[in-house]
Enzyme design. Structure first.
Site, PDB file in Angstrom:
ATOM      1  CG  ASP A 133      16.330 102.099   9.566  1.00 28.50           C
ATOM      2  OD1 ASP A 133      15.780 101.887  10.666  1.00 28.50           O
ATOM      3  OD2 ASP A 133      16.811 103.199   9.233  1.00 28.50           O
ATOM      4  CB  ALA A 137      17.054 112.962  11.929  1.00 34.17           C
ATOM      5  N   GLY A 172      30.531 105.619  10.488  1.00 36.00           N
ATOM      6  CA  GLY A 172      29.327 105.694  11.337  1.00 36.00           C
ATOM      7  C   GLY A 172      28.065 106.049  10.581  1.00 36.00           C
ATOM      8  CG  LEU A 220      14.386 116.376   7.713  1.00 39.68           C
ATOM      9  CD1 LEU A 220      14.380 115.543   6.426  1.00 39.68           C
ATOM     10  CD2 LEU A 220      14.720 117.831   7.390  1.00 39.68           C
ATOM     11  CE  LYS A 276      14.527 105.957   9.180  1.00 41.81           C
ATOM     12  NZ  LYS A 276      15.794 106.384   8.589  1.00 41.81           N
ATOM     13  CD  GLU A 281      21.771 101.129  13.230  1.00 41.95           C
ATOM     14  OE1 GLU A 281      22.216 100.695  14.302  1.00 41.95           O
ATOM     15  OE2 GLU A 281      21.077 102.152  13.152  1.00 41.95           O
ATOM     16  CB  VAL A 284      10.008 109.355   9.556  1.00 41.04           C
ATOM     17  CG1 VAL A 284      10.190 109.416   8.047  1.00 41.04           C
ATOM     18  CG2 VAL A 284       9.188 108.140   9.955  1.00 41.04           C
ATOM     19  CB  THR A 302      16.948 102.978  24.242  1.00 40.09           C
ATOM     20  OG1 THR A 302      15.582 102.550  24.106  1.00 40.09           O
ATOM     21  CG2 THR A 302      17.114 103.677  25.583  1.00 40.09           C
TER      22      THR A 302
END
Ligand code: ADP
Ligand code: ASP
Ligand code: MG
Length: 824
Positions: A687, A620, A673, A622, A691, A676, A618, A564
C-alpha cells in the site's frame, strides 16, 4: 378595446376554461374585449396524427379520432353538467351537443376520405386543422352564452383573407383590414369571440397561419382596431429568460422591446409566434403575456422601450430543435458571384425558411440552418439547381447534418458590450458543447449557434448560469461507494451545502448514488436527509447504467466520485472523462496501476477539459498531491521525497514495545480497524509502495509498481502465508525476529518507521530505524508525514503532517477535491 388571446394550454380542460371565463367576465366589465382562442391544448397535434395515420392507410386513425371526440365531449359535459339546471343552460347544452356532434361527424368523414385516397395535401391539411379552433371556439361561445355573458361569435374566416399558401398562408391585409373594420363598426357586444389560426383564401379555401398562429390572428385584429393592448394568455407567467421547461432557474422578463421579442421568438421562445409582433409594433400597441393559471402575476410587457435587464445586456436565451445544417461547398464557388443568390432563390421558391446563415470569408462554403422537416426537399431542389456545377465537380452535392438545434443569446444592448460572444463560446466550450456553426445578426441583437440536440439542456443551463445567475455554480455529483467514507462525505455535503452556496456560490447537488447492490439517480438532486432510503429502494446497481444515466442527463459540471476499491470502477474513469465529466478517485487503483492508463486519464482530462483529481490516494485528507502539483507548476524541481504514509504501520510500530508481542499488536490493529481485514496488505508494504509510486509519477517519473524497491521486514514464512490465519501463526512463531528488530532500534535510541522514499527518480519503501530528533521520530497514532526536498526547499524540507487515515479526514479530502473543481 383590448384583444385577449387564449392558447391551447389555457383551454385544455373544463377547469381551465372556467378560469378563462372568470377572466373574461372581469375584464369585460371595464372595457370591450375581443377574444381569440386556439384549439383545445394538444388537439392540433392529435388531428395531424390521425390524418397522417389515415394517409398511411393505418386504421389506427379511428381510435385516434375517438380520442379527439372524447376530449371535447368530456370538456362539454364537465362545463355543463355541474352547473345549475335552468332552461338557458339546457338549451345551450343541447345546441352545443348537436353542433359539436355534426362537426365531429364531418371530421370523421374527412379522415375516411384521406384514408380512402391515401393522400393528405397541404390544402386538405388546413381544412382538417380548422376543426381544432372551430370546436374550441364553439364550446366556449355556448358556455359563455349559457352563463348569460354578453358575447357574439364571429367566424374569423369571414375576416382573415389570405393567399393560397396552405399551412402558412400570407394575409391579404387590404381585404382583411376592411373586413375587420366593417364587422366591428357594427358590433356592440361586450365580448366578441373568434377562433384563431384559421383564414380563408380568395378562392374560399380553408387556410391556416402557421403553427402557433392564433397569436397572429389576435395581433392582426388588435392592430386594426388600434386596441389598447394585446394580451397573450398562456400557461407561463410571461416570456422567460430561457425555456422554463429546460431551465429551472429561468424567470419571467418584465419588460422587452419589440425587437428583442422578435429575436427570442424567432429563435424558439414558443410562447409568442414570431409574426405576431409586426402588426402591433407598427401601431405601437403593447403586448402583454399573462398566465391563465396565475392572472395576478405581472407577466411580460413588450413595447418599443428598451430596458436593461439588471446589469446584464442579455435579455434571454432561446432554442429551436429539429434543425438541419446544410453546407454547399466547392472550389468553383470562390470568387464567382451569384451562388448565394441562386441558392436562396431556390429556397424561397420552395418556401423553405433559413433560420441561420454563415458564409466563410474564402467563399468556399455557405452553411445554413433550416427545419429538419424541410431538409430532404431542400437538398433535392438545390442539387437540381446546381446539377451542372456538381457534374463538373465545381461544387459538391449538398451536405446535410441532422439532430441539431440552434441556441441564441438575445439582447438589444448587446451591441454596446464587448465580450458577450467570448463569454458565450467559452462557457459552451468549458462544458464540452460542440459548436457546429455560428451566426451573429448584423444588428448585434443576437448571437446564435448550432449545436447537437443532446447538448441543448446543458447549453441553456450553463449560459443561463453565466448571464443571469453569475452568482452560483452548480456542481452535479455522481458518487459510487457509500461505505464509511462515502457516508461521511454525504454528511459533510448535507451539513455544508447552505454555507458553501452562500459563501462560495457553489451549489452542491448529489444526482447519483450507488453501492454494490443498488443505485439511485435523481435529476432534481437526491434529498440528503433520506438518501439511505432512496438508495435502498433504488434500481439494481450497474456500473454501465450508472455511467449511462450520468451521460444522458448531460448536466453541466458533472463529477464522478469513486469511493470504492474496485478495479472495474477504476477502469470506467476514461468513459466519464470522454464525456467531459470530472473524476475524483479515492480508489488508488487507476493511479498506481499500469502507467499507460494513468497517462491516458491525464491526457483525456486535458483534452476534454475535465478534472481528474485523487488527493485522497495519499495521506487521506492531507493536501499532499495538491502541494506537490503547486510546487511543480510554479517551476520548482523535486529532489527527494521522504514520507511515512501508512497509518496502520505507524500504529503498529508505535504500540510495539518490550511489554507486548508483535502478534498482539497486529491483532489489535486489525480488530480496531487500523489495518485492512487482511493485514498483509498493510504489512507487506504494498500500500505504501502504491502511494510513493503516485507521488513519483506526479513528480514526473514514469515508474511502474515493479520499479519500487520494497524490502519486507516480515519473515519469508509470513510473506508466503496462504491465509490470514496462517499469517498470524507465523507472527507467533517468528516473534523473535520482530523482537530483534525492536531491540536493535532501541539500542541505538531509534524508533521503527516504515518509510517511503523517492530520490533522483528512484523509489523504495522499507522499515527504518529513525534517530531521535528526526521529524519522523515523534510521529504519533495514525499520522502521516511527507517531506519535500526541492530546489527551493533544499535545506529545510517542506513538511506536511497530520492524520493520514480515517473516514472523516478522507471525506474532507474528497470534499476539497470537489471544491477545487468548482473553483477551476
Ligand atoms: P399556448 O398554447 O398558450 O399558445 P405555447 O405552447 O404555444 O402555448 O407556448 C407556451 C410555452 O412556450 C410554455 O409552456 C413554454 O414551455 C414554452 N416556452 C419556450 N420558451 C419560452 C420562453 N423563453 N418563455 C416562456 N415560455 C417559453
Ligand atoms: N392550434 C394551433 C397550433 O397548435 C394554433 C395555435 O395554437 O396558436 O399550432
Ligand atoms: Mg402558442
Amino acid at each position: 378595446m383590448r384583444v385577449l388571446k387564449f392558447g391551447g394550454t389555457s383551454i385544455g380542460s373544463a377547469d381551465n376554461i372556467n378560469k378563462v371565463i372568470n377572466i373574461l367576465d372581469e375584464k369585460s366589465k371595464s372595457d370591450n374585449i375581443v377574444v381569440v382562442v386556439s384549439a383545445v391544448g394538444g388537439i392540433t397535434d392529435k388531428l395531424l396524427e390521425a390524418a397522417n395515420l389515415a394517409c398511411d392507410k393505418n386504421l389506427d386513425y379511428k381510435p385516434a379520432y375517438e380520442v379527439i371526440c372524447l376530449i371535447h365531449k368530456t370538456i362539454i359535459d364537465e362545463l355543463f353538467l355541474n352547473s345549475e339546471k335552468n332552461l338557458t343552460i339546457q338549451t345551450h347544452y343541447t345546441q352545443l351537443h348537436q353542433i359539436v356532434s355534426e362537426k365531429l361527424s364531418e371530421l370523421s368523414r374527412l379522415l375516411d376520405g384521406i384514408y380512402l385516397i391515401n393522400e393528405l395535401s397541404p390544402k386538405t391539411k388546413d381544412k382538417l386543422l380548422s376543426f381544432g379552433e372551430g370546436l374550441s371556439s364553439t364550446i366556449i361561445y355556448h358556455t359563455l352564452k349559457s352563463r348569460q355573458i354578453d358575447v357574439s361569435f364571429k367566424n374569423s374566416q369571414d375576416l382573415i383573407v389570405t393567399d393560397s399558401t396552405f399551412n402558412n398562408a400570407i394575409v391579404n391585409f387590404g381585404i382583411t383590414d376592411k373586413n375587420i373594420k366593417t364587422y366591428f363598426d357594427s358590433s356592440s357586444s361586450a365580448i366578441v369571440l373568434l377562433p384563431g389560426f384559421i383564414g380563408k383564401s380568395l378562392r374560399g379555401e380553408f387556410t391556416t397561419l402557421g403553427r402557433g398562429g392564433s397569436d397572429y390572428t389576435a395581433a392582426i385584429i388588435a392592430a386594426n382596431l388600434e386596441a389598447k393592448e394585446l394580451q397573450i394568455w398562456t400557461d407561463v407567467s410571461g416570456m422567460y429568460t430561457t425555456n422554463p421547461k429546460l431551465v429551472k432557474q429561468a424567470a419571467p422578463i418584465v419588460q422587452l422591446s419589440y425587437q428583442e421579442a422578435i429575436e427570442l421568438s424567432h429563435f424558439g421562445a414558443k410562447v409568442l409566434y414570431p409574426p405576431t409582433v409586426l402588426p402591433v409594433l407598427k401601431k405601437n400597441i403593447p403586448i402583454v403575456i399573462k398566465n391563465t393559471q396565475a392572472p395576478k402575476a405581472i407577466g411580460t410587457t413588450i413595447t418599443e422601450i428598451v430596458v436593461p435587464n439588471g446589469g446584464s445586456p442579455v435579455k434571454g436565451i432561446s432554442n429551436i430543435d429539429k434543425i438541419a445544417l446544410l453546407t454547399l461547398q466547392g472550389n468553383g464557388m470562390v470568387g464567382v458571384p451569384g451562388f448565394s443568390k441562386r441558392l436562396f432563390e431556390i429556397l424561397a421558391q420552395e418556401k423553405i425558411n433559413s433560420i441561420l446563415i454563415t458564409q466563410s470569408s474564402s467563399e468556399y462554403s455557405i452553411c445554413f440552418g433550416i427545419l429538419e422537416e424541410d431538409a430532404a426537399r431542400a437538398k433535392e431542389a438545390i442539387d437540381l439547381v446546381f446539377e451542372y456545377e456538381i457534374q463538373l465537380q465545381k461544387i459538391d452535392p449538398i451536405i446535410i447534418e441532422t439532430n441539431l438545434s440552434i441556441i441564441a443569446v438575445v439582447g438589444d444592448k448587446m451591441k454596446n458590450h464587448q465580450g458577450i460572444s467570448g463569454k458565450m463560446f467559452s462557457t459552451l466550450g468549458k462544458n464540452n458543447v460542440n459548436i457546429r456553426a455560428i451566426a451573429q445578426g448584423a444588428s448585434e441583437r443576437n448571437i446564435s449557434a448550432v449545436i447537437n440536440k443532446n447538448d441543448v439542456k446543458k447549453a441553456l443551463n450553463c449560459l443561463h448560469e453565466q448571464f443571469f445567475e453569475t452568482k452560483t455554480k452548480q456542481m452535479n455529483l455522481f458518487i459510487t461507494g457509500v461505505g464509511n467514507v462515502g457516508e461521511r462525505l454525504l454528511e459533510q455535503i448535507k451539513q455544508q451545502k447552505a454555507y458553501v452556496k452562500e459563501n462560495f456560490k457553489i451549489n452542491l447537488r448529489v444526482i447519483g448514488l450507488s453501492n454494490s447492490r443498488t443505485m439511485v439517480v435523481n435529476d432534481d438532486g437526491i434529498n440528503l436527509k433520506h438518501w439511505k432510503d432512496e438508495l435502498k429502494d433504488g434500481e439494481k446497481a450497474s456500473l454501465e447504467e450508472f455511467f449511462e444515466h450520468a451521460k444522458n442527463l448531460n448536466l453541466r459540471n458533472s463529477v464522478f466520485i469513486d469511493i470504492t476499491a474496485n478495479e472495474a470502477v477504476a477502469n470506467s474513469y476514461a468513459n466519464y472523462l470522454k464525456e467531459s465529466m470530472s473524476v475524483i478517485a479515492c480508489n488508488k487503483i487507476a493511479c498506481s496501476g499500469d502507467i499507460n492508463y494513468y497517462n491516458e486519464l491525464k491526457t483525456l482530462s486535458r483534452k476534454y477539459n475535465a478534472s481528474f483529481l485523487f488527493e485522497t490516494n495519499v495521506g487521506a485528507g492531507l493536501p499532499i498531491i495538491d502541494t506537490l502539483n503547486h510546487l511543480i507548476t510554479s517551476g520548482d524541481k523535486i529532489n527527494t521525497i521522504q514520507a511515512v504514509l501508512s497509518g496502520s504501520l505507524n500504529f503498529i510500530f508505535n504500540n510495539f514495545n518490550a511489554d507486548t508481542t508483535f502478534h498482539d499488536v497486529v491483532k489489535q490493529a486489525q480488530q480496531e480497524g487500523y489495518t485492512e481485514p487482511d493485514p498483509r496488505i498493510d504489512l507487506s508494504g504494498i500500500d505504501v509502495a502504491r502511494k510513493i509510486l503516485i507521488l513519483a509519477r506526479e513528480s514526473g517519473n514514469a515508474l511502474e509498481l515493479s520499479d519500487i524497491e520494497s524490502a519486507s521486514f516480515l519473515t519469508p514464512k509470513a510473506n508466503s502465508s496462504e491465509s490470514v490465519e496462517d499469517f498470524f501463526k507465523t507472527l507467533i512463531e517468528d516473534e523473535g525476529h520482530y523482537q530483534h528488530l525492536l531491540k536493535s532500534a532501541q539500542k541505538s535510541h531509534c524508533q521503527l518507521k516504515f518509510v517511503a522514499e523517492l530520490d533522483n527518480g528512484k523509489a523504495k519503501v522499507g522499515l527504518k530505524e529513525i534517530p531521535e530528533g528526526h521529524p519522523f521520530y515523534n510521529l504519533e497514532g495514525k499520522d502521516n508525514i511527507v517531506m519535500f526536498y526541492t530546489q527551493r526547499y533544499s535545506e529545510q524540507p517542506l513538511i506536511i503532517k497530520g492524520a493520514g487515515a480515517g473516514a472523516d479526514v478522507t471525506a474532507s479530502g474528497l470534499f476539497a477535491d470537489i471544491i477545487r473543481i468548482a473553483n477551476n
